[in-house]
Design a protein around this motif. Structure first.
Motif, PDB file in Angstrom:
ATOM      1  N   ALA A  68      37.332  49.195  63.653  1.00 40.71           N
ATOM      2  CA  ALA A  68      38.622  48.823  64.249  1.00 40.71           C
ATOM      3  C   ALA A  68      39.425  47.954  63.294  1.00 40.71           C
ATOM      4  N   LEU A  69      38.762  47.018  62.650  1.00 41.81           N
ATOM      5  CA  LEU A  69      39.448  46.155  61.686  1.00 41.81           C
ATOM      6  C   LEU A  69      39.996  46.974  60.524  1.00 41.81           C
ATOM      7  N   ARG A  70      39.212  47.906  60.023  1.00 43.91           N
ATOM      8  CA  ARG A  70      39.686  48.728  58.900  1.00 43.91           C
ATOM      9  C   ARG A  70      40.877  49.583  59.302  1.00 43.91           C
ATOM     10  N   ALA A  71      40.895  50.060  60.527  1.00 43.70           N
ATOM     11  CA  ALA A  71      42.046  50.835  60.997  1.00 43.70           C
ATOM     12  C   ALA A  71      43.290  49.945  61.065  1.00 43.70           C
ATOM     13  N   ASP A  72      43.128  48.715  61.536  1.00 47.11           N
ATOM     14  CA  ASP A  72      44.261  47.794  61.596  1.00 47.11           C
ATOM     15  C   ASP A  72      44.758  47.436  60.202  1.00 47.11           C
ATOM     16  N   LEU A  73      43.831  47.242  59.271  1.00 42.70           N
ATOM     17  CA  LEU A  73      44.219  46.937  57.892  1.00 42.70           C
ATOM     18  C   LEU A  73      44.968  48.106  57.262  1.00 42.70           C
ATOM     19  N   ALA A  74      44.513  49.316  57.523  1.00 48.37           N
ATOM     20  CA  ALA A  74      45.199  50.497  56.997  1.00 48.37           C
ATOM     21  C   ALA A  74      46.619  50.579  57.538  1.00 48.37           C
ATOM     22  N   ALA A  75      46.784  50.312  58.833  1.00 53.13           N
ATOM     23  CA  ALA A  75      48.117  50.340  59.430  1.00 53.13           C
ATOM     24  C   ALA A  75      49.005  49.280  58.807  1.00 53.13           C
ATOM     25  N   VAL A 259      38.966  37.769  65.091  1.00 54.79           N
ATOM     26  CA  VAL A 259      40.053  36.877  64.675  1.00 54.79           C
ATOM     27  C   VAL A 259      41.001  37.592  63.700  1.00 54.79           C
ATOM     28  N   ALA A 260      40.442  38.348  62.770  1.00 57.22           N
ATOM     29  CA  ALA A 260      41.275  39.064  61.805  1.00 57.22           C
ATOM     30  C   ALA A 260      42.185  40.072  62.498  1.00 57.22           C
ATOM     31  N   ARG A 261      41.690  40.727  63.514  1.00 56.75           N
ATOM     32  CA  ARG A 261      42.506  41.717  64.225  1.00 56.75           C
ATOM     33  C   ARG A 261      43.665  41.040  64.972  1.00 56.75           C
ATOM     34  N   VAL A 262      43.415  39.867  65.513  1.00 55.82           N
ATOM     35  CA  VAL A 262      44.517  39.128  66.153  1.00 55.82           C
ATOM     36  C   VAL A 262      45.569  38.759  65.114  1.00 55.82           C
ATOM     37  N   ALA A 263      45.129  38.282  63.950  1.00 49.76           N
ATOM     38  CA  ALA A 263      46.076  37.923  62.894  1.00 49.76           C
ATOM     39  C   ALA A 263      46.921  39.125  62.485  1.00 49.76           C
ATOM     40  N   LEU A 264      46.298  40.274  62.328  1.00 52.01           N
ATOM     41  CA  LEU A 264      47.043  41.475  61.941  1.00 52.01           C
ATOM     42  C   LEU A 264      48.020  41.895  63.028  1.00 52.01           C
ATOM     43  N   ALA A 265      47.669  41.685  64.286  1.00 52.59           N
ATOM     44  CA  ALA A 265      48.574  42.024  65.386  1.00 52.59           C
ATOM     45  C   ALA A 265      49.821  41.153  65.376  1.00 52.59           C
ATOM     46  N   HIS A 266      49.735  40.000  64.706  1.00 54.00           N
ATOM     47  CA  HIS A 266      50.869  39.081  64.620  1.00 54.00           C
ATOM     48  C   HIS A 266      51.346  38.937  63.168  1.00 54.00           C
ATOM     49  N   ALA A 267      51.241  40.016  62.414  1.00 48.46           N
ATOM     50  CA  ALA A 267      51.587  39.972  60.990  1.00 48.46           C
ATOM     51  C   ALA A 267      53.014  39.494  60.761  1.00 48.46           C
ATOM     52  N   ASP A 268      53.964  39.960  61.559  1.00 45.03           N
ATOM     53  CA  ASP A 268      55.361  39.575  61.339  1.00 45.03           C
ATOM     54  C   ASP A 268      55.545  38.064  61.431  1.00 45.03           C
ATOM     55  N   GLU A 269      54.946  37.453  62.445  1.00 42.50           N
ATOM     56  CA  GLU A 269      55.081  36.005  62.610  1.00 42.50           C
ATOM     57  C   GLU A 269      54.397  35.246  61.471  1.00 42.50           C
ATOM     58  N   LEU A 270      53.189  35.644  61.137  1.00 49.17           N
ATOM     59  CA  LEU A 270      52.459  34.937  60.097  1.00 49.17           C
ATOM     60  C   LEU A 270      53.103  35.107  58.727  1.00 49.17           C
ATOM     61  N   LEU A 271      53.593  36.297  58.441  1.00 52.32           N
ATOM     62  CA  LEU A 271      54.195  36.552  57.137  1.00 52.32           C
ATOM     63  C   LEU A 271      55.559  35.897  56.984  1.00 52.32           C
ATOM     64  N   ALA A 272      56.154  35.451  58.071  1.00 54.00           N
ATOM     65  CA  ALA A 272      57.419  34.730  57.967  1.00 54.00           C
ATOM     66  C   ALA A 272      57.245  33.465  57.139  1.00 54.00           C
ATOM     67  N   GLN A 273      56.061  32.855  57.201  1.00 53.87           N
ATOM     68  CA  GLN A 273      55.800  31.665  56.400  1.00 53.87           C
ATOM     69  C   GLN A 273      55.693  31.990  54.913  1.00 53.87           C
ATOM     70  N   VAL A 274      55.375  33.235  54.591  1.00 53.08           N
ATOM     71  CA  VAL A 274      55.286  33.644  53.193  1.00 53.08           C
ATOM     72  C   VAL A 274      56.618  33.434  52.497  1.00 53.08           C
ATOM     73  N   ARG A 275      57.687  33.807  53.167  1.00 50.47           N
ATOM     74  CA  ARG A 275      59.014  33.639  52.568  1.00 50.47           C
ATOM     75  C   ARG A 275      59.322  32.167  52.326  1.00 50.47           C
ATOM     76  N   ALA A 276      58.932  31.321  53.270  1.00 50.84           N
ATOM     77  CA  ALA A 276      59.171  29.882  53.112  1.00 50.84           C
ATOM     78  C   ALA A 276      58.371  29.325  51.938  1.00 50.84           C
ATOM     79  N   LEU A 277      57.114  29.736  51.821  1.00 56.03           N
ATOM     80  CA  LEU A 277      56.271  29.236  50.742  1.00 56.03           C
ATOM     81  C   LEU A 277      56.732  29.741  49.379  1.00 56.03           C
TER      82      LEU A 277
END
Length: 360
Positions: A68-75, A259-277
């Motif tokens: 399941a994690l690998r499928a989420d990572l592929a997506a 935990v990793a699958r939850v993080a991937l489900a919220h990629a847009d929110e988490l990656l918003a900090q990437v732009r700030a950093l």
């Protein structure tokens, strides 16, 4: 009691020290390229619920294939990547160890280009693979001529191309990786641990064209999941199968996968900090240049500045002020991870107060 010297340690490990940057309790931690922004309270609650759910089956082994994690990572990766082209492990460290266990070993070489990530020689040592480095250009960049010349000279089975490179932050153009892959039978690993911070296109674009190309990533940086320990790669299914042969059984816990699958489900929110950093890192580099520092052009969430006649003295002086950065990279340079605006302001103030002498 006996000491380490009394044990039948492997000869190549005698005198070695465990790897690790300092882990110190100071107000400003900017030394290991972590994301300073933790997941939001809402995401943390969802992670907690996922762990509670996983705890209901902790008496059973986790899915050793992490399907399941690998499928989420592929997506998440896109570029037509499928789950059977993805492999996940305990950080990108274990990904590299799997690759060198599978394709390195006694009588084989891994080639990379210095200065670069300080863990690479340890992966090689631990897998009994000969570690070979060739210097980068004077500006720490790489081109196809340099890489292919080194491959012709050393005949490695694995080539590590780090982009953006740690500790310099320099990137490798896609056309360079394309040309290298087209002219070697070696396994070419594009280590993209900091890709989300870069404006350069990913080597994922080349996967369909080059069956011996591997793209390595991590969730530690962009996804603020350093404590979760999730790294992964994308490659042809045959390379994934090679990693599956050498992996330890059940190498990713059920909690980690959840935990990793939850993080991937919220990629847009988490990656918003990437732009700030990224903005903080580039802003700090601009400030450093105006204050007379040498700065290496970076495409990552960290900056390499110098030149210091005694960089350890500067490192220690900053630490005495509660600011921890990294003493690594070329002589005379220090590496600074991007932090929050308040943390970066503290660093600038400290550097201004210290006014260290600089080499011309």
């Amino acid at each position: 009691m006996i000491s380490l010297d009394d044990l039948p340690l492997r000869a190549d490990l005698v005198g070695e020290e465990p790897y690790g940057a300092p882990q110190l309790d100071v107000p400003v931690v900017l030394n290991v390229n972590e994301n300073p922004y933790p997941p939001s309270p809402a995401i943390r609650q969802e992670m907690a619920a996922a762990i509670v759910n996983a705890a209901g089956t902790l008496n059973r082994y986790p899915d050793r294939e992490a399907r399941a994690l690998r499928a989420d990572l592929a997506a998440y990766l896109g570029h037509g990547v499928t789950a059977d082209q993805v492999w996940a492990a305990n950080g990108s460290n274990e990904i590299m160890s799997h690759l060198l266990t599978a394709f390195g070993g006694p009588g084989r070489k891994v080639l990379t280009f210095a200065p670069t990530y300080s863990m690479y020689p340890e992966y090689a040592r631990n897998t009994c693979t000969e570690y070979v480095t060739v210097p980068r250009r004077d500006d720490y960049t790489l081109d196809a001529e340099l890489i292919l010349g080194a491959i012709a000279e050393h005949q490695p089975t694995v080539v590590l191309i780090t982009t953006p490179n740690n500790p310099t932050g320099t990137t490798v153009p896609l056309e360079v990786i394309d040309e290298v892959c087209a002219n070697t039978d070696a396994i070419v690993v594009a280590d993209e641990a900091y890709q989300e911070f870069s404006s350069r296109p990913s080597a994922l674009e080349l996967l369909a064209k080059h069956p011996r190309l591997v793209v390595s990533r991590t969730m530690s940086k962009a996804f603020a999941l350093a404590g979760g320990r999730v790294g992964y790669l994308a490659a042809t299914p045959a390379i994934v199968d090679a990693c599956r042969i050498v992996r330890l059984p059940y190498h990713l816990s059920a909690q980690t996968q959840a935990v990793a699958r939850v993080a991937l489900a919220h990629a847009d929110e988490l990656l918003a900090q990437v732009r700030a950093l990224t903005a903080e890192a580039r802003g700090f580099e601009a400030w450093a240049r105006t204050h007379g520092y040498a700065v290496v052009d970076s495409g990552a969430n960290f900056s390499l500045i110098g030149r210091f006649p005694d960089r350890h003295q500067v490192w220690q002086a900053l630490l005495d002020r509660g600011i921890l950065i990294r003493e690594t990279g070329p002589a005379g340079f220090l590496r600074v991870s991007a932090g929050t605006p308040a943390e970066m302001a503290s660093l600038k103030e400290a550097l201004t107060d210290l006014e260290p002498e600089r080499q011309p």
